[in-house]
Design a protein around this motif. Structure first.
Motif, PDB file in Angstrom:
ATOM      1  N   ASN A   9     -10.286  11.941  -6.576  1.00  0.00           N
ATOM      2  CA  ASN A   9     -10.723  10.837  -6.661  1.00  0.00           C
ATOM      3  C   ASN A   9     -11.833  10.390  -6.180  1.00  0.00           C
ATOM      4  O   ASN A   9     -12.638   9.775  -6.251  1.00  0.00           O
ATOM      5  CB  ASN A   9      -9.586   9.605  -6.405  1.00  0.00           C
ATOM      6  CG  ASN A   9      -8.173  10.093  -7.246  1.00  0.00           C
ATOM      7  OD1 ASN A   9      -9.046  10.555  -8.746  1.00  0.00           O
ATOM      8  ND2 ASN A   9      -7.551  10.685  -6.580  1.00  0.00           N
ATOM      9  N   GLN A  19      -9.241   4.651  -7.981  1.00  0.00           N
ATOM     10  CA  GLN A  19      -8.117   4.143  -7.424  1.00  0.00           C
ATOM     11  C   GLN A  19      -6.694   3.718  -7.651  1.00  0.00           C
ATOM     12  O   GLN A  19      -6.788   4.240  -8.772  1.00  0.00           O
ATOM     13  CB  GLN A  19      -8.602   2.252  -7.272  1.00  0.00           C
ATOM     14  CG  GLN A  19      -7.404   1.764  -6.367  1.00  0.00           C
ATOM     15  CD  GLN A  19      -7.403   0.170  -7.106  1.00  0.00           C
ATOM     16  OE1 GLN A  19      -8.450  -0.371  -7.361  1.00  0.00           O
ATOM     17  NE2 GLN A  19      -6.277  -0.841  -6.875  1.00  0.00           N
ATOM     18  N   THR A  20      -6.100   4.970  -6.551  1.00  0.00           N
ATOM     19  CA  THR A  20      -4.691   5.337  -6.817  1.00  0.00           C
ATOM     20  C   THR A  20      -4.086   5.113  -5.673  1.00  0.00           C
ATOM     21  O   THR A  20      -4.622   5.028  -4.648  1.00  0.00           O
ATOM     22  CB  THR A  20      -4.900   7.883  -6.813  1.00  0.00           C
ATOM     23  OG1 THR A  20      -5.285   7.629  -5.960  1.00  0.00           O
ATOM     24  CG2 THR A  20      -6.104   7.662  -8.285  1.00  0.00           C
ATOM     25  N   GLU A  21      -2.766   5.046  -5.787  1.00  0.00           N
ATOM     26  CA  GLU A  21      -1.298   4.868  -5.016  1.00  0.00           C
ATOM     27  C   GLU A  21      -1.709   5.805  -4.008  1.00  0.00           C
ATOM     28  O   GLU A  21      -1.085   5.995  -3.350  1.00  0.00           O
ATOM     29  CB  GLU A  21      -0.635   4.366  -6.021  1.00  0.00           C
ATOM     30  CG  GLU A  21      -0.755   2.793  -6.947  1.00  0.00           C
ATOM     31  CD  GLU A  21      -0.612   2.583  -6.124  1.00  0.00           C
ATOM     32  OE1 GLU A  21      -0.359   2.212  -4.533  1.00  0.00           O
ATOM     33  OE2 GLU A  21      -2.143   0.900  -6.549  1.00  0.00           O
ATOM     34  N   SER A  22      -2.105   7.510  -4.230  1.00  0.00           N
ATOM     35  CA  SER A  22      -1.082   8.556  -4.234  1.00  0.00           C
ATOM     36  C   SER A  22      -2.666   8.753  -2.656  1.00  0.00           C
ATOM     37  O   SER A  22      -2.424  10.169  -1.719  1.00  0.00           O
ATOM     38  CB  SER A  22      -1.361   9.650  -4.824  1.00  0.00           C
ATOM     39  OG  SER A  22      -2.837   9.999  -5.828  1.00  0.00           O
ATOM     40  N   ASP A  23      -4.002   8.113  -2.593  1.00  0.00           N
ATOM     41  CA  ASP A  23      -4.810   8.720  -1.789  1.00  0.00           C
ATOM     42  C   ASP A  23      -3.783   8.010  -0.444  1.00  0.00           C
ATOM     43  O   ASP A  23      -4.044   6.865   0.599  1.00  0.00           O
ATOM     44  CB  ASP A  23      -5.798   7.457  -2.059  1.00  0.00           C
ATOM     45  CG  ASP A  23      -6.497   8.978  -3.057  1.00  0.00           C
ATOM     46  OD1 ASP A  23      -6.486   9.770  -3.101  1.00  0.00           O
ATOM     47  OD2 ASP A  23      -7.298   7.848  -3.451  1.00  0.00           O
ATOM     48  N   ASP A  24      -4.516   8.897   0.611  1.00  0.00           N
ATOM     49  CA  ASP A  24      -4.143   9.034   2.257  1.00  0.00           C
ATOM     50  C   ASP A  24      -5.382   8.139   2.944  1.00  0.00           C
ATOM     51  O   ASP A  24      -6.049   9.342   2.665  1.00  0.00           O
ATOM     52  CB  ASP A  24      -4.323  10.847   2.584  1.00  0.00           C
ATOM     53  CG  ASP A  24      -3.830  10.415   3.965  1.00  0.00           C
ATOM     54  OD1 ASP A  24      -3.993   9.614   4.726  1.00  0.00           O
ATOM     55  OD2 ASP A  24      -2.991  11.944   4.469  1.00  0.00           O
ATOM     56  N   SER A  43     -11.451   1.614 -12.248  1.00  0.00           N
ATOM     57  CA  SER A  43     -10.954   0.695 -10.608  1.00  0.00           C
ATOM     58  C   SER A  43     -11.310   1.452  -9.992  1.00  0.00           C
ATOM     59  O   SER A  43     -10.971   2.703  -9.138  1.00  0.00           O
ATOM     60  CB  SER A  43      -9.571   0.548 -10.699  1.00  0.00           C
ATOM     61  OG  SER A  43      -9.195  -0.807 -11.901  1.00  0.00           O
ATOM     62  N   TYR A  45     -11.943  -3.011  -3.481  1.00  0.00           N
ATOM     63  CA  TYR A  45     -11.570  -2.197  -4.528  1.00  0.00           C
ATOM     64  C   TYR A  45     -12.414  -3.134  -5.100  1.00  0.00           C
ATOM     65  O   TYR A  45     -12.701  -4.855  -5.258  1.00  0.00           O
ATOM     66  CB  TYR A  45     -10.032  -2.436  -4.907  1.00  0.00           C
ATOM     67  CG  TYR A  45      -9.101  -2.206  -4.064  1.00  0.00           C
ATOM     68  CD1 TYR A  45      -8.835  -2.356  -2.639  1.00  0.00           C
ATOM     69  CD2 TYR A  45      -8.894  -0.627  -3.561  1.00  0.00           C
ATOM     70  CE1 TYR A  45      -7.620  -2.098  -1.455  1.00  0.00           C
ATOM     71  CE2 TYR A  45      -8.261   0.241  -3.114  1.00  0.00           C
ATOM     72  CZ  TYR A  45      -7.535  -0.961  -2.027  1.00  0.00           C
ATOM     73  OH  TYR A  45      -7.247  -0.189  -0.810  1.00  0.00           O
ATOM     74  N   HIS A  50      -9.759  -7.248  -3.180  1.00  0.00           N
ATOM     75  CA  HIS A  50      -9.931  -7.052  -4.948  1.00  0.00           C
ATOM     76  C   HIS A  50     -11.211  -8.402  -5.168  1.00  0.00           C
ATOM     77  O   HIS A  50     -10.344  -9.376  -4.385  1.00  0.00           O
ATOM     78  CB  HIS A  50      -9.104  -6.955  -5.586  1.00  0.00           C
ATOM     79  CG  HIS A  50      -8.877  -6.491  -6.568  1.00  0.00           C
ATOM     80  ND1 HIS A  50      -8.986  -6.973  -8.139  1.00  0.00           N
ATOM     81  CD2 HIS A  50      -8.761  -5.466  -7.034  1.00  0.00           C
ATOM     82  CE1 HIS A  50      -9.385  -5.842  -8.632  1.00  0.00           C
ATOM     83  NE2 HIS A  50      -9.192  -4.823  -8.453  1.00  0.00           N
ATOM     84  N   LYS A 106     -12.618   2.417  -5.430  1.00  0.00           N
ATOM     85  CA  LYS A 106     -11.678   2.344  -4.214  1.00  0.00           C
ATOM     86  C   LYS A 106     -12.395   2.321  -3.007  1.00  0.00           C
ATOM     87  O   LYS A 106     -13.642   3.273  -3.157  1.00  0.00           O
ATOM     88  CB  LYS A 106     -10.475   2.685  -3.625  1.00  0.00           C
ATOM     89  CG  LYS A 106     -10.153   2.529  -1.946  1.00  0.00           C
ATOM     90  CD  LYS A 106      -9.826   3.526  -1.477  1.00  0.00           C
ATOM     91  CE  LYS A 106      -7.789   3.567  -2.095  1.00  0.00           C
ATOM     92  NZ  LYS A 106      -6.933   4.240  -1.717  1.00  0.00           N
TER      93      LYS A 106
END
Length: 113
Positions: free
Chosen positions: A61, A39-44, A13, A5, A111, A15
């Motif tokens: 994204n 960068q998100t929390e929801s990506d699989d 941000s 990251y 990161h 990934k």
């Protein structure tokens, strides 16, 4: 190399997903292509690391990928995602990926900035 990251200008941000994670004789092989995602929390993660281009391109994204022809000097950005990144941001991203590539001790850290 694993997913890492980075943050560009404190507002973007990302990934970064290296396209190759093969080991030869116990040594990681540097990849030449890196997929870019917001960068998100929801990506699989299973979809992100998938080699299926349609799955990548369907991800809202996904921002395209960077391929290094001559590391640190010649690269190509392919904007086949949902949004194109401006040249200035691509240059900053390339600098950060180059920094990461040149420092194997960072390859297991999550990161960089």
């Amino acid at each position: 190399m694993s997913i890492f990251y980075l943050t560009i200008d404190k507002k973007l941000s990302l990934k970064i997903v290296p396209e190759t994670r093969v080991y030869m004789d116990g040594h990681p092989i540097l990849t030449h292509s890196y997929s870019l995602y917001r960068q998100t929390e929801s990506d699989d993660v299973k979809i992100i690391v998938s080699e299926d281009d349609e799955k990548k391109q369907a991800n809202p994204n996904y921002l395209g990928y960077i391929t290094f022809e001559i590391p640190g000097r010649v690269f190509h950005y392919i904007a086949d995602g949902q949004e194109d990144l401006p040249a200035e941001e691509i240059e900053l991203i390339v600098e950060q990926i180059t920094y990461y590539r040149d420092r194997p001790d960072l390859w297991n850290k999550a990161h960089i900035q």
